[in-house]
Design an enzyme around this catalytic site. Structure first.
Site, mmCIF file in Angstrom:
data_model
loop_
_atom_site.group_PDB
_atom_site.id
_atom_site.type_symbol
_atom_site.label_atom_id
_atom_site.label_comp_id
_atom_site.label_asym_id
_atom_site.label_seq_id
_atom_site.Cartn_x
_atom_site.Cartn_y
_atom_site.Cartn_z
ATOM 1 N N GLU A 26 -31.449 28.832 -15.557
ATOM 2 C CA GLU A 26 -32.875 28.904 -15.874
ATOM 3 C C GLU A 26 -33.064 29.060 -17.382
ATOM 4 O OE1 GLU A 26 -35.268 30.208 -12.205
ATOM 5 O OE2 GLU A 26 -34.834 31.977 -13.400
ATOM 6 N N SER B 217 -40.064 25.721 -14.149
ATOM 7 C CA SER B 217 -41.169 24.759 -14.021
ATOM 8 C C SER B 217 -40.862 23.613 -13.057
ATOM 9 C CB SER B 217 -41.586 24.227 -15.398
ATOM 10 O OG SER B 217 -42.067 25.285 -16.207
ATOM 11 N N HIS C 49 -32.358 37.885 -13.563
ATOM 12 C CA HIS C 49 -33.454 36.997 -13.970
ATOM 13 C C HIS C 49 -33.825 37.330 -15.415
ATOM 14 C CE1 HIS C 49 -37.381 35.109 -14.170
ATOM 15 N NE2 HIS C 49 -37.047 34.416 -13.096
ATOM 16 N N GLU D 179 -36.536 37.684 -16.779
ATOM 17 C CA GLU D 179 -37.599 38.698 -16.907
ATOM 18 C C GLU D 179 -37.033 40.101 -16.739
ATOM 19 O OE1 GLU D 179 -40.225 36.850 -14.071
ATOM 20 O OE2 GLU D 179 -40.566 35.212 -15.488
ATOM 21 N N GLY E 239 -42.087 29.141 -16.287
ATOM 22 C CA GLY E 239 -43.537 29.353 -16.299
ATOM 23 C C GLY E 239 -44.261 28.656 -17.441
ATOM 24 N N LYS F 162 -41.844 36.962 -7.669
ATOM 25 C CA LYS F 162 -42.036 37.929 -8.770
ATOM 26 C C LYS F 162 -42.999 39.031 -8.311
ATOM 27 C CE LYS F 162 -41.324 34.118 -11.897
ATOM 28 N NZ LYS F 162 -41.313 33.661 -13.264
ATOM 29 N N ASN G 155 -39.166 32.479 -5.840
ATOM 30 C CA ASN G 155 -39.212 33.824 -6.416
ATOM 31 C C ASN G 155 -40.679 34.181 -6.649
ATOM 32 O OD1 ASN G 155 -39.006 36.129 -7.971
ATOM 33 N ND2 ASN G 155 -38.249 35.063 -9.803
HETATM 34 C C1 PEP Z 1 -38.509 31.672 -12.112
HETATM 35 O O1 PEP Z 1 -39.226 32.641 -12.257
HETATM 36 O O2 PEP Z 1 -37.339 31.839 -11.751
HETATM 37 C C2 PEP Z 1 -39.070 30.360 -12.391
HETATM 38 C C3 PEP Z 1 -38.263 29.338 -12.434
HETATM 39 O O3 PEP Z 1 -40.434 30.279 -12.573
HETATM 40 P P1 PEP Z 1 -41.325 28.917 -12.673
HETATM 41 O O4 PEP Z 1 -40.881 28.028 -11.556
HETATM 42 O O5 PEP Z 1 -42.725 29.401 -12.513
HETATM 43 O O6 PEP Z 1 -41.046 28.326 -14.012
#
Ligand code: PEP
Length: 249
Positions: A163, A209, A93, A95, A169, A11, A9
């Site tokens: 998630e 992460s 998501h 976000e 992040g 973003k 992703n």
């Molecule tokens: C995500 O945005 O779905 C995500 C898992 O980000 P990251 O891998 O950077 O934690």
């Protein structure tokens, strides 16, 4: 057998210069066992689709509107994403839920629209840190699963990404046991709602992460069928070892 899925992703990252990363991934992973997906910003989908047409990389979008067309300035419909080269769309998501106040019902409506247009959906869910610390993780997951996943899914066109919000992040990752507990729970709930055959076909991704250093351990957890990766999917150098770890399972 569920085909493993390594989904990146991007973003709100990436301009034309970054298409080279997709080109490198496509070249590096010819013959990959796992499915490889990149969800770039919508502005890059069409050009990315010219690169990925024949290779091992498939493309996804990061959101869609619940309507097919109309007076929705700035929004993009599922049919437009399909037309631009996407075959998946990430929905719900954290976000989007946080920045745009998206509710489970919005995610479900978007998912129905996406499925109707012929896209596969990756529906995201996960708890906040306070919810985890209060011992409410499975309740949150149960309620997001019930509210965000529409009835008209099949095992093939639904992917769920667990998630935890506090892991996205941040460099923080739940324990392997915590990830396993949620994924087992998701599989059981899917079976209750959709039956064993459908539940067995749905791919369950872990996201938060994921990096080269932890991918192998996470992918070894039963009921983890791959990962949704943010930061470590932005370059082929970072994403390739994650894809290789998944292929090695
Ligand atoms: C995500 O945005 O779905 C995500 C898992 O980000 P990251 O891998 O950077 O934690």
């Amino acid at each position: 057998m569920r085909r493993k899925l390594a989904a990146g992703n991007w973003k709100m990252n990436g301009t034309s210069a970054d298409l080279a990363q997709i080109e490198t991934l496509a070249r590096t992973h010819v013959g990959a066992i796992s499915e490889i997906l990149i969800a770039p910003p919508a502005t890059l989908l069409h050009r990315a689709s010219e690169i990925t047409r024949t290779g091992p990389v498939t493309l996804g979008a990061q959101d869609c509107h619940a309507s097919g067309s109309g007076a929705h300035t700035g929004d993009i419909s599922a049919a437009m994403l399909l037309d631009a080269g996407a075959s998946y769309v990430i929905l719900g998501h954290s976000e989007r839920r946080g920045d745009h106040a998206e509710q489970d019902s919005d995610v479900s409506a978007k998912a129905s629209a996406a499925l109707g247009a012929g896209l596969r959906v990756i529906i995201c869910m996960g708890e906040a840190l306070q919810e985890r610390e209060a011992g409410n993780t499975l309740d949150i997951i149960a309620s997001q699963l019930a509210g965000s996943v529409p009835d008209d899914v099949s095992g093939e066109n639904l992917v769920i990404a667990y998630e935890p919000i506090w892991a996205i992040g941040t460099g923080k990752v739940p324990s392997l046991a915590q990830i396993g507990e949620v994924h087992d729970f998701l599989r059981a709930r899917l079976e209750q709602r959709f039956g064993a055959q459908t539940a067995r076909a749905v791919r369950l991704l872990y996201g938060g992460s994921v990096k080269a250093a932890n991918a192998e351990q996470i992918f070894a957890i039963p009921n983890v069928d791959g990962a949704l990766v943010g930061g470590a999917s932005l370059t082929a150098d970072d994403f390739t070892p994650i894809i290789n770890a998944l292929d090695a399972i």
